[in-house]
Design a protein around this motif. Sequence first.
Motif, mmCIF file in Angstrom:
data_model
loop_
_atom_site.group_PDB
_atom_site.id
_atom_site.type_symbol
_atom_site.label_atom_id
_atom_site.label_comp_id
_atom_site.label_asym_id
_atom_site.label_seq_id
_atom_site.Cartn_x
_atom_site.Cartn_y
_atom_site.Cartn_z
ATOM 1 N N MET A 186 0.826 -1.212 0.000
ATOM 2 C CA MET A 186 0.000 0.000 0.000
ATOM 3 C C MET A 186 0.862 1.265 0.000
ATOM 4 O O MET A 186 0.528 2.259 -0.645
ATOM 5 C CB MET A 186 -0.956 -0.003 1.197
ATOM 6 N N ARG A 187 1.952 1.183 0.740
ATOM 7 C CA ARG A 187 2.853 2.340 0.740
ATOM 8 C C ARG A 187 3.311 2.634 -0.709
ATOM 9 O O ARG A 187 3.298 3.779 -1.154
ATOM 10 C CB ARG A 187 4.078 2.051 1.608
ATOM 11 N N PHE A 188 3.645 1.558 -1.447
ATOM 12 C CA PHE A 188 4.135 1.721 -2.812
ATOM 13 C C PHE A 188 3.070 2.363 -3.707
ATOM 14 O O PHE A 188 3.329 3.353 -4.388
ATOM 15 C CB PHE A 188 4.552 0.355 -3.375
ATOM 16 N N ILE A 189 1.866 1.787 -3.685
ATOM 17 C CA ILE A 189 0.846 2.311 -4.613
ATOM 18 C C ILE A 189 0.407 3.717 -4.226
ATOM 19 O O ILE A 189 0.134 4.561 -5.083
ATOM 20 C CB ILE A 189 -0.386 1.378 -4.730
ATOM 21 N N GLN B 159 2.238 6.077 -2.574
ATOM 22 C CA GLN B 159 3.300 7.036 -2.907
ATOM 23 C C GLN B 159 3.339 7.271 -4.415
ATOM 24 O O GLN B 159 3.514 8.385 -4.881
ATOM 25 C CB GLN B 159 4.654 6.509 -2.403
ATOM 26 N N ARG B 160 3.173 6.177 -5.171
ATOM 27 C CA ARG B 160 3.201 6.304 -6.623
ATOM 28 C C ARG B 160 2.031 7.162 -7.123
ATOM 29 O O ARG B 160 2.106 7.794 -8.170
ATOM 30 C CB ARG B 160 3.129 4.896 -7.231
ATOM 31 N N SER C 209 -2.497 -7.370 -3.927
ATOM 32 C CA SER C 209 -1.990 -6.019 -4.103
ATOM 33 C C SER C 209 -0.579 -6.036 -4.703
ATOM 34 O O SER C 209 -0.268 -5.279 -5.632
ATOM 35 C CB SER C 209 -1.995 -5.344 -2.719
ATOM 36 N N ILE D 8 0.764 -4.821 -8.428
ATOM 37 C CA ILE D 8 1.850 -3.837 -8.611
ATOM 38 C C ILE D 8 2.870 -4.364 -9.619
ATOM 39 O O ILE D 8 3.266 -3.674 -10.570
ATOM 40 C CB ILE D 8 2.537 -3.542 -7.253
ATOM 41 N N TRP E 134 12.574 -2.495 -5.327
ATOM 42 C CA TRP E 134 11.173 -2.736 -4.977
ATOM 43 C C TRP E 134 10.728 -4.097 -5.525
ATOM 44 O O TRP E 134 10.050 -4.854 -4.831
ATOM 45 C CB TRP E 134 10.273 -1.647 -5.571
ATOM 46 N N PHE F 249 9.182 -7.073 -3.373
ATOM 47 C CA PHE F 249 7.833 -7.635 -3.612
ATOM 48 C C PHE F 249 7.894 -9.123 -3.933
ATOM 49 O O PHE F 249 7.018 -9.891 -3.529
ATOM 50 C CB PHE F 249 7.138 -6.858 -4.730
#
Lengths: 122, 466
Positions: A18-21, A23-24, B165, B169, B180, B184
């Motif tokens: 969630m942090r990744f999406i 921030q993106r 999720s 991504i 990243w 992941f």
Amino acid sequence: MAKTVLLIEDEPNITEAMRFILQRDGWSVSIHADGATALDAVDRVRPDVVVLDVMLPNRSGFLILRDIRAARQTRDLPVLMLTAKGQEKDRALAESYGVSHFMTKPFSNQEILARLQELTQP
Amino acid sequence: MSTSFTGDRIRERRMQRGIKQTELSRRVGISASYLNLIEHNRRNIGGKLLLSLADALGVAASSLSEGADEELLDTLRDAAGPALDTDRAPASGGAAARPEREAGVEDPGSLVARFPGWARVVAAQHRRIAALERTVEGLSDRLAHDPVLAENLHDILSAVTSVRSTASILNQTPDIDPNWRARFHANLHEDSARLARTAQSLVSYFDAMAREETGFAAPTERVESYLAAARHHLPELESDGTEEDGEARIEGLARRMARDGGAEELAVARRVARRYASDAAAVAPDRLLQALDRHGLEPAAIAGELGQPLSLILRRLACLPPEGPLQRVGLVLCDGAGALLFRRRLEGFPMPQFGAACPLWPLYQALSRPHLPLRQLLETPGGQRVLAFAVAEPRGPAQFDAPPVLEATMLVVPMDLAHAPDAMGQDGVPPMGLEGAALGVGSSCRTCPRPRCPARREGFAGAAEA
């Protein structure tokens, strides 16, 4: 200026994704994993929106939501609640405490981004 | 579908009406000798002939068949739904889950008389449905309240959320930073391992649950079924005075009784076999038969002569050799909470498959008066009369500062056996208890057609019929 989301969630891999999406998508992201000190984090971060898990260590997300709504400064703070329990009674309980939106796990990344945008529209 | 009682009833009704055998046989188109065989229970009848006889005698076919297969009729009544009770005002709210009885199904005896095969199919299906309903109730209760399941399901949903999720991504971000991407991938690996562990844990858990709850028979039923096939007499456990290989014989029989069952069935089978062997060592069949011959059907006198607890004598009377004088009796045991621990079924005196039995049974009365022997003439809704002997005694050794663990035992003897010469002893006196008024009892409130019974549990009839 980027809007701030406080993510109160104790599952590290969910938090990381969630942090990744977020921030993106342009959000400033703060993360907190403990239910007992979640209200302190809300006071400290002063987020534009809170993503709140229900099952947290030491304190339930329902009680945190109740206290957010009871405090004058955070009474109108948008709160999106996440739960692995999709039962109707949980949804009703969250609504009775004043949740802004209620989502059940698993959710799609697009869905959560869309809801956060909606909740923080001026 | 008929059994021995049908003939008795035909004969009784014919004599009440003063009709000669030849006349009745002529009316229904059979020979007098064949009617004689029927009346002496040497021919089974059903279908059209039973209907013709009922018609000629001016009675309902069910009145000839009730008691003949009371258990079947009781199951069919239950299948038909709650009985209508026109004296009661409809209850408000709290309607029962079971639908109201359909019109035209008030007399299961007609179904049994006309289509005995179909009646058995309906009864078997009803029992199956009841067992499935019980399983579903148990499982949904578990799903709602079981902490192990709740924790496992929460783990699965959390891992699935993370996988969904993260995978999304990786799939939708072709320009993702290699660091990243590596994180992941590691997260996916971790979540997949977590999912596998939780799934295995759930499978093991459901397997155990299936063994516990989805076997449609309670552990005691498998054992009871074995004993019924053996006519409740186990020669291999009857004491031969040597006590040689006693434990091995108990274990061997327990394993046969439990058959393919799990640990719970085996534990029940061991308990039953051990108690049988212990009872048999205390009172050999010959001694019991001699005492029965001297005293007649007076279990208290027999217990006094043999110096044994009355409950043991009642149990032993229910497992005499099948060719002996008490070849058709019922036996039921319950604990202090009223839960049925053991049943030897008796045709014409239905015992519930699940749940509580009729609260009027002397079995339950005995629990409130430990050590006091009770004797009562009972009458089922189908008109079957039986003589019941009951007593409650503490189980196991007495202990200070601990409540007694009570167990009640009830022996049920059909009227015809209680009146038989074998039951009267050398002085030819019928057992006490036969002369009083019969107490109307049922099998359980769920199937009992006595709407105004004071012992009927609140909320059943009124709520169901609302």
